[in-house]
Design an enzyme around this catalytic site. Structure first.
Site, short mmCIF file in Angstrom:
data_model
loop_
_atom_site.label_atom_id
_atom_site.label_comp_id
_atom_site.label_asym_id
_atom_site.label_seq_id
_atom_site.Cartn_x
_atom_site.Cartn_y
_atom_site.Cartn_z
N PRO A 148 0.81 -1.22 0.00
CG PRO A 148 -0.90 -1.60 1.54
CD PRO A 148 0.39 -2.17 1.05
CB ILE A 161 -1.30 -9.57 -5.08
CG1 ILE A 161 -0.35 -8.82 -4.13
CG2 ILE A 161 -0.72 -10.90 -5.54
CD1 ILE A 161 0.90 -8.24 -4.78
CB THR A 162 -2.13 -10.10 -10.91
OG1 THR A 162 -2.07 -8.72 -11.25
CG2 THR A 162 -2.85 -10.88 -11.99
NE ARG A 171 -22.21 4.44 -39.26
CZ ARG A 171 -23.45 4.58 -38.81
NH1 ARG A 171 -24.29 3.54 -38.84
NH2 ARG A 171 -23.85 5.73 -38.32
CD GLN A 219 -13.02 10.17 -32.45
OE1 GLN A 219 -13.07 9.96 -31.25
NE2 GLN A 219 -13.65 11.17 -33.03
N GLY A 273 -20.21 6.69 -32.15
CA GLY A 273 -21.04 6.46 -30.96
C GLY A 273 -21.09 4.99 -30.56
CD GLU A 305 4.97 -7.41 -14.95
OE1 GLU A 305 6.07 -7.52 -15.51
OE2 GLU A 305 4.14 -8.32 -14.89
C1 LIG Z 1 -4.48 -4.21 -12.08
C2 LIG Z 1 -3.15 -4.16 -11.38
C3 LIG Z 1 -2.44 -5.34 -11.20
C4 LIG Z 1 -1.23 -5.32 -10.51
N1 LIG Z 1 -0.56 -6.51 -10.27
C5 LIG Z 1 0.52 -6.50 -9.45
C6 LIG Z 1 1.13 -7.74 -9.04
O1 LIG Z 1 0.69 -8.84 -9.44
N2 LIG Z 1 2.17 -7.70 -8.18
C7 LIG Z 1 2.69 -6.52 -7.71
O2 LIG Z 1 3.64 -6.57 -6.94
N3 LIG Z 1 2.14 -5.33 -8.08
C8 LIG Z 1 1.07 -5.30 -8.93
N4 LIG Z 1 0.49 -4.10 -9.30
C9 LIG Z 1 1.02 -2.85 -8.75
C10 LIG Z 1 1.73 -1.97 -9.77
O3 LIG Z 1 2.97 -2.52 -10.10
C11 LIG Z 1 1.81 -0.57 -9.15
O4 LIG Z 1 0.50 -0.02 -9.17
C12 LIG Z 1 2.78 0.33 -9.88
O5 LIG Z 1 4.09 -0.12 -9.69
C13 LIG Z 1 2.66 1.79 -9.41
O6 LIG Z 1 2.68 1.89 -8.03
P1 LIG Z 1 1.55 2.75 -7.28
O7 LIG Z 1 0.24 2.31 -7.79
O8 LIG Z 1 1.81 2.66 -5.82
O9 LIG Z 1 1.79 4.24 -7.79
P2 LIG Z 1 2.84 5.30 -7.22
O10 LIG Z 1 4.18 4.69 -7.15
O11 LIG Z 1 2.29 5.94 -6.02
O12 LIG Z 1 2.86 6.36 -8.42
C14 LIG Z 1 1.84 7.32 -8.62
C15 LIG Z 1 2.24 8.17 -9.84
O13 LIG Z 1 3.50 8.84 -9.56
C16 LIG Z 1 4.42 8.52 -10.59
N5 LIG Z 1 5.77 8.48 -10.01
C17 LIG Z 1 6.17 7.81 -8.89
N6 LIG Z 1 7.49 7.98 -8.70
C18 LIG Z 1 7.93 8.74 -9.74
C19 LIG Z 1 9.21 9.25 -10.10
N7 LIG Z 1 10.32 9.01 -9.38
N8 LIG Z 1 9.30 10.01 -11.22
C20 LIG Z 1 8.19 10.27 -11.98
N9 LIG Z 1 6.96 9.80 -11.68
C21 LIG Z 1 6.84 9.06 -10.57
C22 LIG Z 1 3.98 7.18 -11.14
O14 LIG Z 1 4.47 6.95 -12.46
C23 LIG Z 1 2.46 7.33 -11.09
O15 LIG Z 1 2.04 8.04 -12.24
C24 LIG Z 1 -0.70 -4.09 -10.03
C25 LIG Z 1 -1.42 -2.90 -10.26
C26 LIG Z 1 -2.64 -2.93 -10.91
C27 LIG Z 1 -3.38 -1.65 -11.10
#
Ligand SMILES: Cc1cc2nc3c(=O)[nH]c(=O)nc-3n(C[C@H](O)[C@H](O)[C@H](O)COP(=O)(O)OP(=O)(O)OC[C@H]3O[C@@H](n4cnc5c(N)ncnc54)[C@H](O)[C@@H]3O)c2cc1C
Length: 390
Positions: A136, A165-166, A275, A343, A347, A370
């Site tokens: 988190p 976690i997927t 279309r 697009q 619609g 990832e």
């Molecule tokens: C559907 C789904 C499946 C997933 N599956 C897995 C899984 O199986 N296992 C697992 O471990 N994780 C999984 N993830 C997690 C995923 O890897 C993270 O959501 C991702 O790494 C981004 O972390 P965050 O969501 O905490 O965003 P944050 O790290 O909080 O980032 C928020 C924003 O800030 C930007 N940001 C952060 N740091 C920087 C920087 N230094 N420079 C510029 N921009 C920055 C990011 O690019 C993003 O736009 C999954 C996520 C989703 C949505």
């Protein structure tokens, strides 16, 4: 008699075996996956029985050694299989990619004994894997993770929460990165945790914008005991293991992105030729013809990029920079192409009567998982100009 519902294989492949494999996958995609995709995604249903079928067909261990129950296929072939699966349904293509990612740590860094003991079931025994790095409070900054593993005799006790976690809650095994030492990347160790370990539980799946059939959930570790025999690699090596898995995993995401983009383009072309407006098919209008041409060109460029990176990997050469480039380019392409496909359908594209709105919602997540595409740019820049000086 050839099955006319399965399109002929039009890919450049390194062997007849690979050609047969792609043909087999196209058959499964056309018969077992694509016809159910829209309804199953709407209902948020994960196709567990389909993964059993894929396992029986040898498709859950393709890039791993045959001595451990894998398919011994080059990465360039495995990725094209992923592309085909993702074009039929992203939940399936991405699910196979994540499963493969979660096998990487043990297959690459496990001891001989660990590989003999665990890999055959993981690669071809019908099991489903999950990869637990994010938390988190640590996403992009994964090295700040807090889930703890504390040594107790011949066991480790894991406590903490993994996020996003997927396959969380349905996986048979979890590859988990936990803190065993100092703050930062050097204090992290990898473990292989069985899905039924006492103390392991999952929260309700996240309510996502797309890929609703693929469960994404927090996974809680409440004093989960793991024997030292299930520690992967050395103590403190876990972050390097996690990044190594992600280099390969990112190529899987790139291939899935091209699959989704290709499916959107195919839908857009079919619609545009059928279309009629102003008394002619809309595909007669140069405004749309150029849009379709740009979509197709971006897809071909993305496919070439992920295949070039895969061929470096297959040759045993460094491919980390190229994997980041492929993930960045292919997922941005998927977002652009699926948006343009909506697009093209006007619609109707905005309704659930056609799959392009689903493709557009699905493409978005590929720019996030990832390593977000901002993080990919950081990886590429680091290869060009080194670490930033702060
Ligand atoms: C559907 C789904 C499946 C997933 N599956 C897995 C899984 O199986 N296992 C697992 O471990 N994780 C999984 N993830 C997690 C995923 O890897 C993270 O959501 C991702 O790494 C981004 O972390 P965050 O969501 O905490 O965003 P944050 O790290 O909080 O980032 C928020 C924003 O800030 C930007 N940001 C952060 N740091 C920087 C920087 N230094 N420079 C510029 N921009 C920055 C990011 O690019 C993003 O736009 C999954 C996520 C989703 C949505």
């Amino acid at each position: 008699m050839p099955d006319r519902t399965v399109p002929p294989v039009d890919r450049q492949l390194p062997s007849d075996e690979a050609r047969d494999l792609i043909s087999l996958v196209r058959g499964i995609a056309a018969r077992e996956i694509a016809p159910h995709a829209a309804e199953a995604e709407e209902a948020g249903r994960f196709p567990r029985e389909l993964f059993s079928l894929l396992s029986r067909a040898g498709l859950l261990g393709l890039p791993y050694g045959v001595e451990h129950g894998g398919g011994d296929q080059p990465y360039e072939v495995y990725l094209q299989v992923l592309e085909e699966l993702a074009a039929a349904r992203l939940t399936v293509g991405l699910g196979v990619s994540v499963h493969s990612l979660s096998c990487h740590a043990l297959a690459t860094f496990g001891t001989k004994q660990q590989r003999i003991e665990h890999l055959p079931a993981m690669l071809g025994g019908g099991l489903l894997g999950a990869y637990c790095l994010s938390e988190p409070t640590s996403g992009s900054d994964a090295a700040s993770l807090r889930t703890k593993a504390v040594r107790d005799g011949e066991e480790w006790v894991l406590t903490g929460t993994k996020a996003w976690i997927t396959h969380g809650g349905i996986a048979d095994f979890y590859t988990v990165m936990a803190r065993t030492g100092v703050e930062g990347p050097r204090g992290i160790t990898a473990f292989l945790v069985p899905g039924d370990a006492p103390g392991l539980s999952a929260a309700a799946p996240e309510r996502k914008m797309g890929m609703k059939g693929s469960p994404t959930a927090q996974v809680h570790f409440d004093g989960v005991r793991v024997p030292d025999e299930r520690r992967i690699g050395e103590e403190g090596q876990g972050f390097a293991i996690a990044l190594s898995a992600l280099d390969s995993g990112r190529l899987g995401i790139a291939a899935c992105a091209i699959g989704v983009a290709q499916a959107a383009l195919d839908e857009a072309v079919a619609y545009a030729t059928g279309r009629q407006q102003f008394g002619r098919p809309i595909s007669d209008f140069q405004g749309l013809r150029f849009l379709l041409a740009d979509m197709a060109t971006q897809i071909e460029a993305g496919r070439a990029l992920y295949l070039a990176a895969a061929r470096l990997r297959d040759a045993g050469l460094p491919f980390s920079r190229q994997a980041a480039m492929a993930k960045l380019h292919c997922t941005d392409t998927a977002m652009k192409v699926t948006t343009d496909a909506v697009q093209v359908l006007g619609g109707y594209g905005y309704t659930a009567d056609f799959p392009v709105e689903r493709y557009m919602r699905e493409a978005k997540v590929l720019q996030i998982v990832e390593g977000t595409n901002q993080i990919q740019r950081m990886v590429i820049a680091r290869h060009l100009v080194g670490q930033d000086s702060r």
